[in-house]
Design a protein around this motif. Sequence first.
Motif, PDB file in Angstrom:
ATOM      1  N   GLY A 182      63.858  83.380 -54.023  1.00  0.00           N
ATOM      2  CA  GLY A 182      64.937  83.969 -54.818  1.00  0.00           C
ATOM      3  C   GLY A 182      66.171  83.094 -54.686  1.00  0.00           C
ATOM      4  N   ALA A 183      66.388  82.229 -55.673  1.00  0.00           N
ATOM      5  CA  ALA A 183      67.567  81.348 -55.680  1.00  0.00           C
ATOM      6  C   ALA A 183      68.364  81.683 -56.932  1.00  0.00           C
ATOM      7  N   ASP A 184      68.477  82.993 -57.210  1.00  0.00           N
ATOM      8  CA  ASP A 184      69.015  83.429 -58.500  1.00  0.00           C
ATOM      9  C   ASP A 184      70.437  83.988 -58.410  1.00  0.00           C
ATOM     10  N   GLY A 185      71.197  83.475 -57.426  1.00  0.00           N
ATOM     11  CA  GLY A 185      72.649  83.675 -57.462  1.00  0.00           C
ATOM     12  C   GLY A 185      73.136  85.050 -57.046  1.00  0.00           C
ATOM     13  N   SER A 189      71.438  88.385 -57.884  1.00  0.00           N
ATOM     14  CA  SER A 189      70.001  88.159 -57.709  1.00  0.00           C
ATOM     15  C   SER A 189      69.136  89.392 -58.007  1.00  0.00           C
ATOM     16  N   THR A 190      68.224  89.239 -58.931  1.00  0.00           N
ATOM     17  CA  THR A 190      67.278  90.333 -59.199  1.00  0.00           C
ATOM     18  C   THR A 190      66.200  90.386 -58.107  1.00  0.00           C
ATOM     19  N   VAL A 191      65.948  89.225 -57.471  1.00  0.00           N
ATOM     20  CA  VAL A 191      64.966  89.227 -56.372  1.00  0.00           C
ATOM     21  C   VAL A 191      65.527  90.037 -55.201  1.00  0.00           C
ATOM     22  N   TRP A 221      91.948  82.644 -61.298  1.00  0.00           N
ATOM     23  CA  TRP A 221      92.142  82.137 -62.663  1.00  0.00           C
ATOM     24  C   TRP A 221      91.814  80.660 -62.647  1.00  0.00           C
ATOM     25  N   ARG A 222      91.007  80.215 -63.582  1.00  0.00           N
ATOM     26  CA  ARG A 222      90.579  78.809 -63.638  1.00  0.00           C
ATOM     27  C   ARG A 222      91.130  78.162 -64.893  1.00  0.00           C
ATOM     28  N   ALA A 223      91.574  76.922 -64.762  1.00  0.00           N
ATOM     29  CA  ALA A 223      92.056  76.177 -65.926  1.00  0.00           C
ATOM     30  C   ALA A 223      91.648  74.722 -65.764  1.00  0.00           C
ATOM     31  N   PHE A 272      89.134  83.913 -65.881  1.00  0.00           N
ATOM     32  CA  PHE A 272      89.177  84.327 -64.479  1.00  0.00           C
ATOM     33  C   PHE A 272      87.804  84.756 -63.979  1.00  0.00           C
ATOM     34  N   GLN A 273      87.654  84.655 -62.658  1.00  0.00           N
ATOM     35  CA  GLN A 273      86.445  85.140 -61.991  1.00  0.00           C
ATOM     36  C   GLN A 273      86.883  86.052 -60.839  1.00  0.00           C
ATOM     37  N   PRO A 274      86.412  87.297 -60.794  1.00  0.00           N
ATOM     38  CA  PRO A 274      86.688  88.117 -59.611  1.00  0.00           C
ATOM     39  C   PRO A 274      86.009  87.463 -58.401  1.00  0.00           C
ATOM     40  N   THR A 328      67.714  82.566 -50.868  1.00  0.00           N
ATOM     41  CA  THR A 328      68.508  81.383 -50.513  1.00  0.00           C
ATOM     42  C   THR A 328      69.803  81.379 -51.330  1.00  0.00           C
ATOM     43  N   GLY A 329      70.748  80.535 -50.905  1.00  0.00           N
ATOM     44  CA  GLY A 329      71.995  80.338 -51.662  1.00  0.00           C
ATOM     45  C   GLY A 329      72.770  81.633 -51.824  1.00  0.00           C
ATOM     46  N   ASP A 330      73.407  81.792 -52.991  1.00  0.00           N
ATOM     47  CA  ASP A 330      74.221  82.988 -53.234  1.00  0.00           C
ATOM     48  C   ASP A 330      73.373  84.252 -53.305  1.00  0.00           C
ATOM     49  N   ALA A 331      72.104  84.140 -53.547  1.00  0.00           N
ATOM     50  CA  ALA A 331      71.244  85.331 -53.520  1.00  0.00           C
ATOM     51  C   ALA A 331      71.236  85.931 -52.116  1.00  0.00           C
ATOM     52  N   ARG A 360      83.280  83.253 -50.031  1.00  0.00           N
ATOM     53  CA  ARG A 360      84.461  83.103 -50.888  1.00  0.00           C
ATOM     54  C   ARG A 360      84.783  81.614 -51.041  1.00  0.00           C
ATOM     55  N   PRO A 361      85.372  81.204 -52.157  1.00  0.00           N
ATOM     56  CA  PRO A 361      85.492  79.769 -52.441  1.00  0.00           C
ATOM     57  C   PRO A 361      86.425  78.974 -51.519  1.00  0.00           C
ATOM     58  N   HIS A 362      87.231  79.646 -50.668  1.00  0.00           N
ATOM     59  CA  HIS A 362      88.219  78.901 -49.875  1.00  0.00           C
ATOM     60  C   HIS A 362      87.608  77.795 -49.023  1.00  0.00           C
ATOM     61  N   VAL A 363      86.409  78.027 -48.512  1.00  0.00           N
ATOM     62  CA  VAL A 363      85.822  77.019 -47.626  1.00  0.00           C
ATOM     63  C   VAL A 363      85.107  75.915 -48.415  1.00  0.00           C
ATOM     64  N   GLY A 364      84.984  76.088 -49.720  1.00  0.00           N
ATOM     65  CA  GLY A 364      84.391  75.037 -50.573  1.00  0.00           C
ATOM     66  C   GLY A 364      82.992  74.665 -50.130  1.00  0.00           C
ATOM     67  N   ALA A 365      82.189  75.647 -49.729  1.00  0.00           N
ATOM     68  CA  ALA A 365      80.909  75.303 -49.113  1.00  0.00           C
ATOM     69  C   ALA A 365      79.723  76.092 -49.656  1.00  0.00           C
ATOM     70  N   GLY A 366      79.927  76.869 -50.742  1.00  0.00           N
ATOM     71  CA  GLY A 366      78.827  77.679 -51.253  1.00  0.00           C
ATOM     72  C   GLY A 366      77.656  76.815 -51.700  1.00  0.00           C
ATOM     73  N   ALA A 367      77.962  75.720 -52.400  1.00  0.00           N
ATOM     74  CA  ALA A 367      76.891  74.841 -52.875  1.00  0.00           C
ATOM     75  C   ALA A 367      76.237  74.117 -51.702  1.00  0.00           C
ATOM     76  N   THR A 368      77.073  73.734 -50.722  1.00  0.00           N
ATOM     77  CA  THR A 368      76.534  73.065 -49.530  1.00  0.00           C
ATOM     78  C   THR A 368      75.582  74.007 -48.793  1.00  0.00           C
TER      79      THR A 368
HETATM   80  C1  LIG Z   1      85.945  80.255 -58.217  1.00  0.00           C
HETATM   81  C2  LIG Z   1      84.811  79.615 -57.430  1.00  0.00           C
HETATM   82  C3  LIG Z   1      84.982  78.335 -56.896  1.00  0.00           C
HETATM   83  C4  LIG Z   1      83.960  77.744 -56.135  1.00  0.00           C
HETATM   84  N1  LIG Z   1      84.186  76.510 -55.591  1.00  0.00           N
HETATM   85  C5  LIG Z   1      83.226  75.937 -54.837  1.00  0.00           C
HETATM   86  C6  LIG Z   1      83.434  74.636 -54.253  1.00  0.00           C
HETATM   87  O1  LIG Z   1      84.499  74.029 -54.417  1.00  0.00           O
HETATM   88  N2  LIG Z   1      82.442  74.113 -53.503  1.00  0.00           N
HETATM   89  C7  LIG Z   1      81.255  74.770 -53.291  1.00  0.00           C
HETATM   90  O2  LIG Z   1      80.377  74.237 -52.588  1.00  0.00           O
HETATM   91  N3  LIG Z   1      81.029  75.969 -53.830  1.00  0.00           N
HETATM   92  C8  LIG Z   1      81.974  76.580 -54.596  1.00  0.00           C
HETATM   93  N4  LIG Z   1      81.738  77.817 -55.150  1.00  0.00           N
HETATM   94  C9  LIG Z   1      80.473  78.513 -54.839  1.00  0.00           C
HETATM   95  C10 LIG Z   1      79.266  77.932 -55.552  1.00  0.00           C
HETATM   96  O3  LIG Z   1      79.517  77.924 -56.951  1.00  0.00           O
HETATM   97  C11 LIG Z   1      78.033  78.796 -55.248  1.00  0.00           C
HETATM   98  O4  LIG Z   1      77.954  79.084 -53.868  1.00  0.00           O
HETATM   99  C12 LIG Z   1      76.752  78.050 -55.645  1.00  0.00           C
HETATM  100  O5  LIG Z   1      76.757  77.829 -57.044  1.00  0.00           O
HETATM  101  C13 LIG Z   1      75.506  78.859 -55.256  1.00  0.00           C
HETATM  102  O6  LIG Z   1      74.356  78.200 -55.752  1.00  0.00           O
HETATM  103  P1  LIG Z   1      73.020  79.016 -56.044  1.00  0.00           P
HETATM  104  O7  LIG Z   1      72.048  78.002 -56.566  1.00  0.00           O
HETATM  105  O8  LIG Z   1      72.632  79.849 -54.884  1.00  0.00           O
HETATM  106  O9  LIG Z   1      73.406  80.050 -57.186  1.00  0.00           O
HETATM  107  P2  LIG Z   1      73.911  79.759 -58.736  1.00  0.00           P
HETATM  108  O10 LIG Z   1      74.657  78.461 -58.815  1.00  0.00           O
HETATM  109  O11 LIG Z   1      74.590  81.005 -59.141  1.00  0.00           O
HETATM  110  O12 LIG Z   1      72.542  79.577 -59.506  1.00  0.00           O
HETATM  111  C14 LIG Z   1      71.676  80.682 -59.742  1.00  0.00           C
HETATM  112  C15 LIG Z   1      70.849  80.337 -60.964  1.00  0.00           C
HETATM  113  O13 LIG Z   1      69.849  81.334 -61.137  1.00  0.00           O
HETATM  114  C16 LIG Z   1      69.772  81.640 -62.521  1.00  0.00           C
HETATM  115  N5  LIG Z   1      69.207  82.987 -62.629  1.00  0.00           N
HETATM  116  C17 LIG Z   1      69.813  84.175 -62.360  1.00  0.00           C
HETATM  117  N6  LIG Z   1      68.955  85.199 -62.572  1.00  0.00           N
HETATM  118  C18 LIG Z   1      67.794  84.652 -62.983  1.00  0.00           C
HETATM  119  C19 LIG Z   1      66.535  85.194 -63.333  1.00  0.00           C
HETATM  120  N7  LIG Z   1      66.300  86.514 -63.298  1.00  0.00           N
HETATM  121  N8  LIG Z   1      65.560  84.322 -63.693  1.00  0.00           N
HETATM  122  C20 LIG Z   1      65.782  82.986 -63.707  1.00  0.00           C
HETATM  123  N9  LIG Z   1      66.956  82.411 -63.366  1.00  0.00           N
HETATM  124  C21 LIG Z   1      67.950  83.242 -63.010  1.00  0.00           C
HETATM  125  C22 LIG Z   1      71.202  81.529 -63.013  1.00  0.00           C
HETATM  126  O14 LIG Z   1      71.237  81.342 -64.411  1.00  0.00           O
HETATM  127  C23 LIG Z   1      71.684  80.293 -62.252  1.00  0.00           C
HETATM  128  O15 LIG Z   1      71.389  79.104 -62.942  1.00  0.00           O
HETATM  129  C24 LIG Z   1      82.733  78.425 -55.917  1.00  0.00           C
HETATM  130  C25 LIG Z   1      82.545  79.694 -56.484  1.00  0.00           C
HETATM  131  C26 LIG Z   1      83.568  80.299 -57.223  1.00  0.00           C
HETATM  132  C27 LIG Z   1      83.374  81.682 -57.800  1.00  0.00           C
END
Ligand SMILES: Cc1cc2nc3c(=O)[nH]c(=O)nc-3n(C[C@H](O)[C@H](O)[C@H](O)COP(=O)(O)OP(=O)(O)OC[C@H]3O[C@@H](n4cnc5c(N)ncnc54)[C@H](O)[C@@H]3O)c2cc1C
Length: 275
Positions: free
Chosen positions: A4-7, A10-12, A30-32, A145-147, A164-167, A172-180
């Motif tokens: 489950g890497a679906d953010g 996550s439905t998983v 707010w993003r610009a 904007f993004q809550p 895995t990941g955001d699932a 919160r974005p302050h640490v800039g590490a969600g993708a890492t």
């Molecule tokens: C304002 C803001 C600023 C940020 N700044 C940073 C930063 O500077 N540095 C950093 O490292 N991180 C940052 N992040 C966090 C980062 O964006 C996330 O932590 C990261 O994208 C998580 O990756 P992921 O692959 O787990 O999830 P996501 O990137 O959310 O990917 C999930 C994927 O799953 C897909 N999906 C969802 N449901 C389904 C389904 N049912 N079937 C198939 N696919 C599906 C989605 O379409 C998406 O493509 C920030 C976040 C926010 C909100």
Amino acid sequence: MLVGADGIRSTVRAQFLPQVQPIYAGYVAWRAVLDEARVPREAHRDIFELYTFCLPEGEQLLGYPVPGHDGDTVPGRRRYNIVWYRPVDTPVLDAMCTDASGQLQSGGIAPSLIRDEIVARVKADAEALLAPQLAEIFLRSEPFFQPIFDLESPALAFGRVALTGDAAFVVRPHVGAGATKAAIDATVLADCLGRAGEDVAGGLARFESVQRPFGRDIVALSRQQGSYLSAQLKPQAQRRGSELRRDVEALLYAHGNRSDQIGDIVAARGLDAYF
Ligand SMILES: Cc1cc2nc3c(=O)[nH]c(=O)nc-3n(C[C@H](O)[C@H](O)[C@H](O)COP(=O)(O)OP(=O)(O)OC[C@H]3O[C@@H](n4cnc5c(N)ncnc54)[C@H](O)[C@@H]3O)c2cc1C
């Protein structure tokens, strides 16, 4: 097996942990983004190359250059990016997330559905509150904007399913590490499964034992760094320590040392081998 890497929504995760929901942090970002060619000359001279902070009372804004379309880093073809954190209570957030047809887009609204009056209001606030260079860039952009949410999963492995990941954890974005963190989750998962051979359950148990504490540590760090912003919705008398007053030096230090802070957590959790 299923990964489950679906953010964040996550439905998983919802299949196994329906009670675990993203927690609203009490503020929005707010993003610009503006093409470098459209940044006014004075603002470009003053701030374009810099990582810039603007700190209106109770709020926090960061501005910095980012690559242009298709990752272009050639001067003149880059873009300027603004992230402006603003406390917003839940009723106001619901109003902001309601589109022109009256439909509430809970969890966040698509940029194209944000009502004109919401954008007009934030642009007026930008003029009143921000340093003029940042205000000019913000006013020329199409902001959205993004809550801000965070989330901790109490488990990451369920039979032959892994989160895995955001699932699994939302930082919160302050640490800039969600993708890492998402990348480290994937690397550790592959490693644990590789070592486990046929024992998928054993590999997933090992993955969970390593990545759950790691995720908890990063979420805790991001909550600490967002505590001043979250506290803005509390009555003054209930705020404590850093919730009451922003330590600007600590804020700059934390941003300047983001990699080190994540590095410390990586080292403390024994994940150095993956770098
Ligand atoms: C304002 C803001 C600023 C940020 N700044 C940073 C930063 O500077 N540095 C950093 O490292 N991180 C940052 N992040 C966090 C980062 O964006 C996330 O932590 C990261 O994208 C998580 O990756 P992921 O692959 O787990 O999830 P996501 O990137 O959310 O990917 C999930 C994927 O799953 C897909 N999906 C969802 N449901 C389904 C389904 N049912 N079937 C198939 N696919 C599906 C989605 O379409 C998406 O493509 C920030 C976040 C926010 C909100």
